[in-house]
Design a protein around this motif. Structure first.
Motif, mmCIF file in Angstrom:
data_model
loop_
_atom_site.group_PDB
_atom_site.id
_atom_site.type_symbol
_atom_site.label_atom_id
_atom_site.label_comp_id
_atom_site.label_asym_id
_atom_site.label_seq_id
_atom_site.Cartn_x
_atom_site.Cartn_y
_atom_site.Cartn_z
ATOM 1 N N PHE A 99 0.820 -1.194 0.000
ATOM 2 C CA PHE A 99 0.000 0.000 0.000
ATOM 3 C C PHE A 99 0.863 1.256 0.000
ATOM 4 C CE2 PHE A 99 -2.366 3.315 2.351
ATOM 5 C CZ PHE A 99 -3.386 3.500 1.440
ATOM 6 N N VAL B 70 3.885 1.602 -1.110
ATOM 7 C CA VAL B 70 4.519 1.777 -2.419
ATOM 8 C C VAL B 70 3.484 2.328 -3.400
ATOM 9 C CG1 VAL B 70 5.669 0.638 -4.333
ATOM 10 C CG2 VAL B 70 6.129 -0.090 -1.999
ATOM 11 N N PHE B 71 2.294 1.778 -3.311
ATOM 12 C CA PHE B 71 1.220 2.272 -4.176
ATOM 13 C C PHE B 71 0.987 3.758 -3.937
ATOM 14 C CE2 PHE B 71 -3.442 3.114 -4.322
ATOM 15 C CZ PHE B 71 -3.535 3.253 -5.697
ATOM 16 N N TYR C 157 3.801 5.827 -5.651
ATOM 17 C CA TYR C 157 3.617 5.956 -7.095
ATOM 18 C C TYR C 157 2.319 6.686 -7.407
ATOM 19 C CZ TYR C 157 7.439 2.725 -8.094
ATOM 20 O OH TYR C 157 8.664 2.152 -8.201
ATOM 21 N N GLY C 158 1.277 6.322 -6.670
ATOM 22 C CA GLY C 158 -0.037 6.880 -6.955
ATOM 23 C C GLY C 158 -0.059 8.382 -6.802
ATOM 24 N N ILE D 98 2.385 10.453 -7.059
ATOM 25 C CA ILE D 98 3.122 11.078 -8.161
ATOM 26 C C ILE D 98 2.283 11.040 -9.434
ATOM 27 C CG2 ILE D 98 5.189 10.975 -9.583
ATOM 28 C CD1 ILE D 98 6.652 9.716 -7.257
ATOM 29 N N GLY D 99 1.740 9.854 -9.719
ATOM 30 C CA GLY D 99 0.913 9.719 -10.919
ATOM 31 C C GLY D 99 -0.234 10.707 -10.914
ATOM 32 N N LEU E 164 0.834 14.310 -11.409
ATOM 33 C CA LEU E 164 1.231 14.572 -12.792
ATOM 34 C C LEU E 164 -0.003 14.681 -13.694
ATOM 35 C CD1 LEU E 164 4.301 12.214 -13.233
ATOM 36 C CD2 LEU E 164 4.305 14.686 -13.021
#
Lengths: 343, 527, 343
Positions: A311, A313-314, A317-318, A320-321, A324
């Motif tokens: 979670f 790690v998600f 990344y999440g 940042i995604g 963006l």
């Protein structure tokens, strides 16, 4: 401000389920803030200069690790070792920052993806140097650093010599006072820096490269300087991070630096175009609080600690995604928004 | 002695001569008007004067300039600034996120030395915000501006932004000549009035002003002397009180082409409308159409003229549905779906864009593909059925391309050559060939000769006329070059402020064209 | 000589020289060439469809589809479900594909929609959206209700295995189909044929009126618009095709590899595919089947030849290091060239 508030709610709810005592969480957070703040701060200047999130601070982290490997090679430890490694890392970081800046100047408008790929690429070179060249072309004095066949640096290097060299420099209380002071100094420096002519130029370049150029500001050079400072801060940040951890994962410690630092900054409410020390501080705090509590919360809520680990790690990344996507979406909207026809 | 003397300046872009022996001089405190059509060479002259890099990257210029009698050879805008020349561009050079002070002092910030600046150089000097604010206030005060200098520029009215631009220029310590490029174009009437007052005040302070404008009454009202440029040459250099607006308009337009084409042929233009446009509004940035009505007769060549930014380019783009459009367009008695390029193309309308390389061509594809594509996409031509798929029939494409290359005399190494490699004139012919492949009965052509050398210009125009005569295609040609419109059109509509200012026959007088283009009311001026 | 380099491009020139050098070294070191060639054929076949997945994306104008993991995950789900139902051989393979197709089509459609609102930033956004999806799916793999003992940990752990063996299901069904030997070289006929089918489909589509509309929309959006093409729709189409091909690609890859790799494995899967097509001579705006063929052969040959050669002369991980440097180097090269404006 909505992003940090959401994270705050998640963190409060999560920490409720962990059942961890407040004092433990507090201690843990102080340590984590101390060792991560400078890395996160290193991202601020490129954002202000309009380069977006500089994923290439990985190269700064590499410069820091190179310095640490060098001092370990000569078995220099303690405070001397620490400051020496700071000193050694700086020229490397300046060189790397210069190169990164040059490359990013050739990729205007797509700096972020370029800086990310640049990080991967540099990682390849880094591995090449430390796996193949060390022990062959580059003499290594300290044989315990080398793999059993005498070529390449071992995977995990013990930094016992300089462990806590900065954290315990001022040995009052159990907290890393000196490290926090250094972080504060970096914040103050940044604050001061943004009020100088160079800082003003960076803001101008960040707002509008074209106008800055027409006004006579050397845009490319300003951008390069911004990246150099970012890389140097990242190098120092990585050294401070590792003196707290106490070991280097030679081929891994730097890899996630860009990811976690960027995610921290964004969690604090920064965007691709706007960031300051406040977002860095709030973000580092929230992101690492989440880091600490999510495995335990996952264990207690869903009976599986791994879920919590995935979670977080998600989340990294999440966030940042998502930011963006939002950024690109807003930019697009602004571009296509219909101008009213004037009568 | 004159502050600035420009002597025999000439400049060419490759083959294209844009300035020929231009001379003018400006005294201290003088307001000097510079007028001319688009493409008359005003911008190039400004760029030379301001040392813009574009001049030097294209081979520099001939002739000389003197300031206070001393040679002046700017190679960068910094040189110009050092010589006391300031310029307010048409597009504002302001950073919206910065405060007024920060914008006024951009890259000229006041600083105080610090400990770090002694080591790392003066870029680490600290900003002296107070001194900067004081400077900004003073500059604003000279312009009678009462505004808080800590406010960010974003969100201010356009009029204010214009003043901030000027404040920045007069804050430069020894501003002696201020170039204003169409400064009132974006202002409301009351803003413009105030603005002109300020300009007068600046000139009383001894600052010379070079004032570029299309608004002839403004020029007449404010300037001391006027230079008229046409086709890169000075056609008049006079005191303002020795000339009237009509005369300026006439000089500006001039008679560039011999109207030899009037062979008085029976043009056979039917009294039938192919296109009826009512209350057309097109939201094309910089070229808005604001409630325009126009009818086009079957078989004619209609010219659309006017100055840049007045909306003439928006018309064709709006008909094609490339920018958001409202109003009503009736083609052959049928209402045309707006905002739908496919519908427009299916209604037998073809379009040659003013942005030839961006919109008109696939630069990295072959000539043959460029020619065939529109027809392939819209009319399913050049395809062969293979199973469930319709595949491109390369043989047909090749044959068609070869025919077109011959018919339009496209100079190329063959149909496989990339469009990018062609000259401007031949690229335009490829565009024409693509439009023709659609067999349109109405052809919209925008700026067909822009960026094309003189020889090829004639060929392109001849091709359009030939299409009209031989194939009976109705042509609407939009151009900034009045000369070419007068050469080929049956009627010419002049667009001003997004509407038709008037429709004139090609042999109408220069004054009439000039006045319409400048937005003057014909009757008012004549009376 | 200079003309020659210009014509084939500097990066390809360097890679070819390097490859020739490695080949010569391989012969000198008596490494059996037949094994090397067999390996090249297999690795070409197993990677080529993933590389092919880049083509519709580039053609439709979204640049390199760094969100390949999306399609890959759809493919993995298809394969997992077919194993859950104990399907094997060609049935297993085709059922996997049949299940994956609609998932990938839906995923691609939604992702395409999103890309239309972030024009100009497709690659950066795609990359992090891909990462987010992969890390989110990590949680899914933990919780997914699969029962087959092939898929879940035999005892102890939670959720799906990190790698799932295909030994008893689809392993090598394509590789062995009609496979024959020339001397000591084994030709994986089925694998190559399967790729040929999809390559042909992509090629024939690019010759059709529908495909041409898509390509034109990708190469010049303004031109396309003025010719009545709905550019946004074409971009979605390209994204869907790319995602679907990625799903099929991973199924083919896995049957050849013999394992399904779950969890973090799809994270960096877009990089080698992007690198291969760029090595083949594609740009961020233009890609054809020829680029896929040349790029995949060159890139995979390099990896295949480098492995045994480097095993003899240096540390084993060097082959991986070369992969990292070459693949990221070529992407960096493409990003920093003028012209490829989409990011």
């Amino acid at each position: 401000m909505i992003v940090p508030i959401i994270f705050l709610i998640i963190c409060i709810a999560g920490s409720f389920f962990t059942g961890l005592p407040f004092s433990f969480l507090f201690d843990e957070m102080v340590i984590r803030l101390a060792r991560n703040l400078i890395l996160v701060t290193s991202l601020i200047l490129p954002v202000i200069t309009g380069l977006g999130l500089n994923f290439a601070i990985t190269l700064g982290a590499m410069a820091g690790q190179i310095a640490l490997i060098i001092i370990t090679n000569y078995s220099i430890g303690g405070t001397t070792g620490f400051f020496l490694s700071i000193l050694i890392s700086t020229p490397f970081a300046i060189l790397f920052g210069y190169l990164v800046g040059r490359v990013l100047n050739k990729a205007k408008g797509k700096e972020m993806i370029t800086s990310m790929v640049l990080g991967f690429f540099a990682n390849g070179i880094y591995q090449f140097v430390f796996l193949l060249l060390c022990g062959t072309l580059i003499p290594v004095k300290n044989e315990s650093l080398l793999l059993s066949n005498g070529v390449g640096i071992i995977n995990t290097i013990d930094l016992a010599n300089i462990k806590y060299a900065l954290d315990r420099l001022i040995p009052v209380t159990k907290y890393p006072i000196a490290t926090l002071l250094v972080s504060l100094l970096v914040f103050l420096f940044l604050h001061f820096f943004l009020k100088t002519k160079l800082g003003q130029d960076m803001r101008a370049v960040g707002h509008d490269m074209e106008i800055a150029r027409v006004s006579g500001i050397n845009v490319d050079k300003t951008r390069i300087i911004s990246v150099i400072i970012s890389t140097v801060l990242a190098a120092w940040g990585q050294i401070i991070f590792l003196q707290n951890i106490g070991t280097i994962n030679t081929y891994g410690s730097h890899e996630q630096v860009g990811l976690f630092a960027v995610a921290s900054l964004l969690v604090g409410g920064a965007t691709v175009e706007r960031a300051s020390w406040k977002e860095a501080l709030i973000g580092t705090f929230l992101f690492h609080l989440l880091f600490v509590i999510s495995p335990l919360a996952g264990q207690n809520l869903l009976g599986n600690a791994q879920i919590g680990e995935y979670f977080r790690v998600f989340v990294a990344y999440g966030v940042i995604g998502l930011s963006l996507v939002l950024h690109a979406w807003e930019k697009n909207k602004a571009r296509t928004r219909l101008r009213e026809i004037k009568e | 002695m004159d502050l600035l003397q420009i002597k025999d300046i000439s400049k060419s872009y490759e083959e294209n001569r844009v300035l020929k022996n231009v001379s003018l001089s400006i005294k201290e405190g003088e307001i000097h008007g510079l007028v001319g059509e688009n493409g008359a060479g005003k911008s190039t002259l400004m760029n030379i004067l301001f040392g813009m890099p574009v001049i030097h990257s294209t081979g520099g210029y001939e002739g000389e300039m003197l300031i206070d009698g001393k040679p002046y050879k700017p190679t960068t805008p910094e040189d110009a600034m050092a010589a006391g020349i300031g310029m307010v561009h048409q597009e504002f050079m302001l950073i919206p996120g910065f405060t007024i002070t920060e914008n006024i002092k951009l890259n000229r910030e006041k600083t105080l030395p610090t400990f770090l600046s002694k080591i790392f150089g003066n870029r680490l000097e600290k900003l002296d915000t107070e001194a900067m604010a004081k400077d900004a206030r003073e500059a604003l005060k000279k312009l009678d501006m009462d505004i808080d200098e800590y406010v960010p520029v974003a969100g201010l009215p356009v009029g204010h932004m214009q003043f901030i631009e000027i404040a920045r220029e007069i804050d430069k310590s020894k501003l002696r000549l201020l170039i204003l490029d169409e400064p009132t174009a974006v202002l409301t009437e009351s803003e413009a009035d105030k603005f002109l007052e300020v300009i007068k005040k600046l000139s009383q302070m001894g600052i010379a002003i070079l004032f570029i404008s299309h608004r002839l009454d403004e020029i007449k009202q404010i300037t001391d002397s006027i230079t008229v440029l046409r086709d890169g040459e000075v056609v008049a250099n006079v005191k303002t009180d020795e000339i009237d607006v009509k005369e300026i308009a006439r000089l500006m337009v001039g008679r560039k082409v011999e109207l030899s084409k009037k062979e008085d042929e029976d043009r056979g233009i039917k009294d039938e409308n192919i296109l009826e446009i009512k209350d057309l509004r097109v939201n094309m940035p910089g070229e808005e159409v604001k409630g325009l009505s126009l009818t086009v007769k079957k078989g004619e060549i209609l010219g659309i003229g006017g100055l840049a930014g007045q909306g003439k380019l928006g018309i064709a783009n709006g008909i094609m549905g490339l920018y958001e459009t409202s109003g009503s367009i009736v083609k052959d008695g049928k209402e045309l779906h707006l905002n739908n390029p496919r519908e427009a193309l299916k209604s037998s309308i073809a379009f040659l864009s003013e942005d030839r390389r961006g919109v008109g061509l696939l630069l990295d594809d072959s000539i043959e593909f460029n020619i065939a594509f529109s027809s392939l996409e819209i009319q399913d031509n050049f395809l062969k059925q293979v199973g469930p798929l319709k595949l491109i029939d390369k043989k047909k494409v090749r044959e068609h391309a070869n025919r077109m290359i011959e018919e339009l005399d496209i100079r190329c190494t063959g149909p496989k050559q990339r469009a990018r490699a062609l000259s401007g004139g031949n690229q335009q012919k490829v565009c024409i060939a693509r439009a023709l492949s659609l067999n349109p009965d109405l052809l919209l052509v925008s700026e067909p000769t822009r960026g094309i050398d003189i020889g090829a210009k004639k060929l392109v125009l001849d091709t359009l006329v030939k299409l009209n005569r031989e194939r009976g295609v109705t042509v609407i040609i939009t151009s900034s070059e009045l000369g070419e419109l007068r050469q080929v059109s049956d009627r010419i509509a002049i667009i001003y402020d997004g509407k038709v200012a008037g429709i004139l026959p090609p042999d109408a007088s220069d004054e009439e064209f000039g006045l319409l283009m400048a937005g003057e009311d014909l009757k008012k001026v004549v009376n | 000589m200079k003309d020659f380099i210009n014509r084939i491009g500097l990066p390809r020139f360097i890679i070819i020289i390097f490859l020739i050098f490695l080949m010569a070294l391989a012969i000198y070191l008596n490494i059996p060439l037949s094994d090397v060639i067999t390996d090249i054929l297999v690795r070409f076949g197993m990677n080529a469809i993933l590389v092919l997945a880049m083509v519709p994306g580039i053609q439709a104008g979204i640049g390199m589809n760094f969100n390949l993991p999306l399609g890959i995950i759809c493919g993995l789900i298809g394969a997992l479900i077919s194993i859950e139902f104990k399907l094997s051989g060609f049935t297993g393979l085709f059922v996997s594909i049949l299940i994956a197709l609609p998932l990938a089509a839906i995923g691609g459609y939604l992702y395409g929609k999103m890309l239309n609102s972030v024009k100009g930033q497709e690659m950066t956004v795609g990359n992090y959206v891909g990462y987010s999806i992969v890390s989110f799916m990590c949680i899914f793999w933990l919780l997914a209700p699969f029962k087959s003992p092939e898929l879940i940990w035999a005892y102890g752990g939670n959720g799906l295995r990190v790698t799932v063996s295909l030994e008893s299901s689809t392993s090598h069904v394509l590789n062995n189909f009609l496979a024959f030997k020339i001397g000591k070289v084994t030709v994986p006929t089925g694998l190559l044929l399967f790729f040929a089918i999809f390559a042909f489909l992509v090629w024939i589509y690019s010759q059709s009126n529908k495909g041409l509309s898509m390509i034109v929309a990708g190469s010049n959006a303004k031109f396309a618009l003025s010719n009545g093409i709905d550019v946004d729709k074409q971009r979605i189409k390209g994204t869907v095709f790319s995602t679907v091909l990625a799903a099929i690609g991973i199924i083919v890859y896995s049957q050849s590899f013999g394992f399904l790799q779950l969890y973090n494995a799809p994270l960096y899967s877009a990089m080698p595919a992007a690198a291969a097509i760029l090595i083949g001579g594609a740009s961020l705006k233009r890609a054809t089947i020829v680029h896929v063929l040349i790029g995949t052969i060159l890139f995979q040959s390099l990896l295949v030849v480098a492995l045994p050669v480097i095993n003899v002369i240096a540390e084993g991980t060097m082959s991986e290091v070369i992969r990292v440097i070459v693949s990221n180097g070529i992407i960096l090269y493409a990003l920093t060239r003028e012209g490829g404006s989409a990011a």
